[in-house]
Design an enzyme around this catalytic site. Structure first.
Site, short mmCIF file in Angstrom:
data_model
loop_
_atom_site.label_atom_id
_atom_site.label_comp_id
_atom_site.label_asym_id
_atom_site.label_seq_id
_atom_site.Cartn_x
_atom_site.Cartn_y
_atom_site.Cartn_z
N GLY A 13 4.37 97.93 57.53
CA GLY A 13 3.03 97.76 56.97
C GLY A 13 1.98 98.45 57.82
O GLY A 13 2.12 98.51 59.04
N ARG A 80 20.01 101.86 55.11
CA ARG A 80 20.11 101.25 53.76
C ARG A 80 18.98 101.85 52.94
O ARG A 80 18.00 101.21 52.63
CB ARG A 80 19.96 99.72 53.89
CG ARG A 80 20.38 98.95 52.69
CD ARG A 80 20.37 97.45 52.97
NE ARG A 80 20.52 96.72 51.72
CZ ARG A 80 19.49 96.34 50.96
NH1 ARG A 80 18.25 96.59 51.32
NH2 ARG A 80 19.71 95.69 49.83
N ASP A 116 8.97 94.40 63.91
CA ASP A 116 10.35 94.01 64.13
C ASP A 116 11.34 94.82 63.28
O ASP A 116 12.37 95.28 63.78
CB ASP A 116 10.52 92.51 63.82
CG ASP A 116 11.89 92.02 64.23
OD1 ASP A 116 12.13 91.90 65.45
OD2 ASP A 116 12.73 91.78 63.35
N THR A 138 1.85 95.07 64.83
CA THR A 138 1.82 94.14 63.69
C THR A 138 0.61 93.23 63.81
O THR A 138 0.27 92.76 64.90
CB THR A 138 3.08 93.25 63.56
OG1 THR A 138 2.80 92.20 62.62
CG2 THR A 138 3.53 92.60 64.85
N ASP A 140 0.68 90.41 62.70
CA ASP A 140 1.23 89.05 62.81
C ASP A 140 1.40 88.58 64.26
O ASP A 140 1.55 87.39 64.51
CB ASP A 140 2.60 88.98 62.12
CG ASP A 140 2.54 89.45 60.68
OD1 ASP A 140 1.46 89.35 60.07
OD2 ASP A 140 3.58 89.92 60.17
N ASP A 142 3.94 88.70 66.12
CA ASP A 142 5.16 87.89 66.24
C ASP A 142 6.31 88.62 66.94
O ASP A 142 7.46 88.18 66.88
CB ASP A 142 5.61 87.40 64.85
CG ASP A 142 5.93 88.56 63.91
OD1 ASP A 142 5.63 89.72 64.26
OD2 ASP A 142 6.46 88.30 62.82
N ARG A 184 3.20 86.07 58.13
CA ARG A 184 4.63 85.81 57.88
C ARG A 184 5.04 84.44 58.42
O ARG A 184 4.40 83.47 58.11
CB ARG A 184 5.50 86.91 58.47
CG ARG A 184 5.55 88.14 57.59
CD ARG A 184 6.70 89.04 58.03
NE ARG A 184 6.39 90.42 57.77
CZ ARG A 184 6.74 91.08 56.67
NH1 ARG A 184 7.43 90.49 55.74
NH2 ARG A 184 6.40 92.33 56.51
O1 F6P Z 1 3.64 92.03 58.60
C1 F6P Z 1 2.34 92.29 58.18
C2 F6P Z 1 2.08 91.65 56.85
O2 F6P Z 1 0.75 91.93 56.47
C3 F6P Z 1 2.34 90.15 56.79
O3 F6P Z 1 1.34 89.38 57.39
C4 F6P Z 1 2.48 89.93 55.30
O4 F6P Z 1 3.26 88.81 55.03
C5 F6P Z 1 3.17 91.19 54.85
O5 F6P Z 1 2.94 92.17 55.85
C6 F6P Z 1 2.71 91.72 53.52
O6 F6P Z 1 3.50 92.81 53.18
P1 F6P Z 1 3.15 93.83 52.00
O7 F6P Z 1 2.10 94.76 52.52
O8 F6P Z 1 4.43 94.51 51.72
O9 F6P Z 1 2.63 93.02 50.87
#
Ligand code: F6P
Length: 365
Positions: A13, A80, A116, A138, A140, A142, A184
């Site tokens: 992301g 994959r 990750d 990230t 997050d 995390d 997340r």
């Molecule tokens: O990991 C970053 C994040 O923004 C998370 O907080 C969220 O759950 C996810 O990505 C959303 O992903 P996408 O952009 O695929 O909707």
């Protein structure tokens, strides 16, 4: 004379600060007379031979820009790799193509900027002797091995601003305002923004909540003359004995689960159980957009500098990291595969509890 040629990619992301890192890696490399090859859309660029040589003008003026000038993908896992076959998606292992591309371009190093998922893929290439250096990204926060990832601070600022804005409506209309934030399976954004915004309730995945406790906090505040409450809930939060709410599945993604929707579930419950009008806002991708904060720009600049330093010293298979305020590096394999979650006794959890915030397991005013 060009004495090294390095590749760089951004995957997963998007996140504020990616361009600050690209700029830092590139400018540090140019300073050493190295060549920099930018791969487009993460690992997709290596699989599909989509790349371009980056020059100084390409990376000038991008420090303050959100997103990534290289593009990104959260589905392009070379091990994959999703390929559309008619109406179906079939998966191929294109790892050899990546290794071949690195060799063909005579890359001395490949800088992988990601979370990750991306760094787990990178680690598989480390095992195949691709000279990789990782940079932790990230919102997050995390990722293990580093105290902070870039992007987190910006997300916290945006979420805090949202709480401040919701505060005025909550107070004026005597409502409960629920804000659902991303993160997340970790509650870092909810915790840091909730604490900074003075939320009355902060709900994080690490501390399963009880709806009755949340409502007790709201009622207790009303009894004390505070006729409104602010509830910040992480998308991954869940009630005790309950489940996380899944918004959608992204089949081709390294982590296919997309959480979201728990804010609305909780909002309906609070309104029904307390009788107080309750409104829900879901902050979503706004948290990832726009200009990075000064902290994220600076962390990006530090990480980029450190990554080039690692390459200069031939330390591959490492991820740059921030530990106790200092730049360091950890083996990528030790950083991936185990999420850094909020400890229940984190100083900010304890300090926030002490000023009366509920984590849904107690109610204090
Ligand atoms: O990991 C970053 C994040 O923004 C998370 O907080 C969220 O759950 C996810 O990505 C959303 O992903 P996408 O952009 O695929 O909707």
């Amino acid at each position: 004379m060009i004495n090294k040629r390095i590749g760089i990619l951004t995957a997963g992301g998007d996140c504020p600060g990616l361009n600050a890192v690209i700029r830092s890696v590139s400018k540090n490399a140019f300073g050493l007379a190295w060549e920099v090859i930018g791969f487009e859309d993460g690992f997709q660029g290596l699989v599909e031979d989509r790349y371009r040589r980056l020059t100084n003008p390409d990376v000038s003026g991008i420090l303050t820009q959100g997103g990534t000038i290289l593009g990104t993908s959260n589905t392009a896992n070379p091990f994959r790799y999703p390929v559309r076959g008619g109406r179906k998606i079939v998966f191929h292992n294109y790892a050899d193509k990546v290794v071949a591309c690195v060799r063909r371009l005579h890359l001395d190093a490949l800088v992988c900027i990601g979370g990750d998922g991306t760094l787990s893929i990178a680690q598989r290439f480390v095992r195949r002797r691709v000279p990789i250096v990782g940079i932790p990204k990230t919102i997050d926060n995390d990722l293990s091995g580093t105290d902070f990832t870039f992007g987190f601070d910006t997300a916290v600022h945006i979420a805090t601003d949202a709480i401040d804005r919701l505060h005025t409506t909550a107070a004026s209309h005597h409502r409960v305002m629920v804000l659902e934030v991303m993160g997340r399976y970790a509650g870092w954004i909810a915790l840091y923004a909730g604490a900074a915004g003075g939320a009355d309730v902060i709900l994080i995945p690490e501390i399963p909540y009880r709806v009755d406790r949340v409502c007790q906090q709201v009622r207790a505040r009303a009894q004390h003359g505070k006729r409104f409450s602010l509830v910040v809930i992480a998308e991954g939060a869940k009630p005790k004995g309950g489940k996380q709410v899944v918004q959608r599945m992204v089949k081709a993604s390294t982590d296919p689960i997309r959480l979201g929707g728990i804010g609305h579930v909780l909002g309906r419950q609070i309104e029904r159980l307390t009788g107080i009008e309750t409104r829900v806002s879901v902050l979503g991708h706004i948290q990832r957009g726009g200009s990075p904060t000064s902290d994220d720009r600076n962390l990006g600049t530090l990480f980029g500098h450190q990554a080039v330093e690692l390459i200069r010293r031939g330390r591959f298979g490492y991820m740059v990291a921030l530990q106790n305020g200092a730049m360091t590096a950890v083996p990528i394999r030790t950083a991936v595969g185990k999420r850094k979650l909020v400890p229940r006794n984190h100083p900010l959890v304890l300090a926030t509890r002490a000023v009366g915030t509920s984590f849904g397991d107690s109610f204090l005013v």
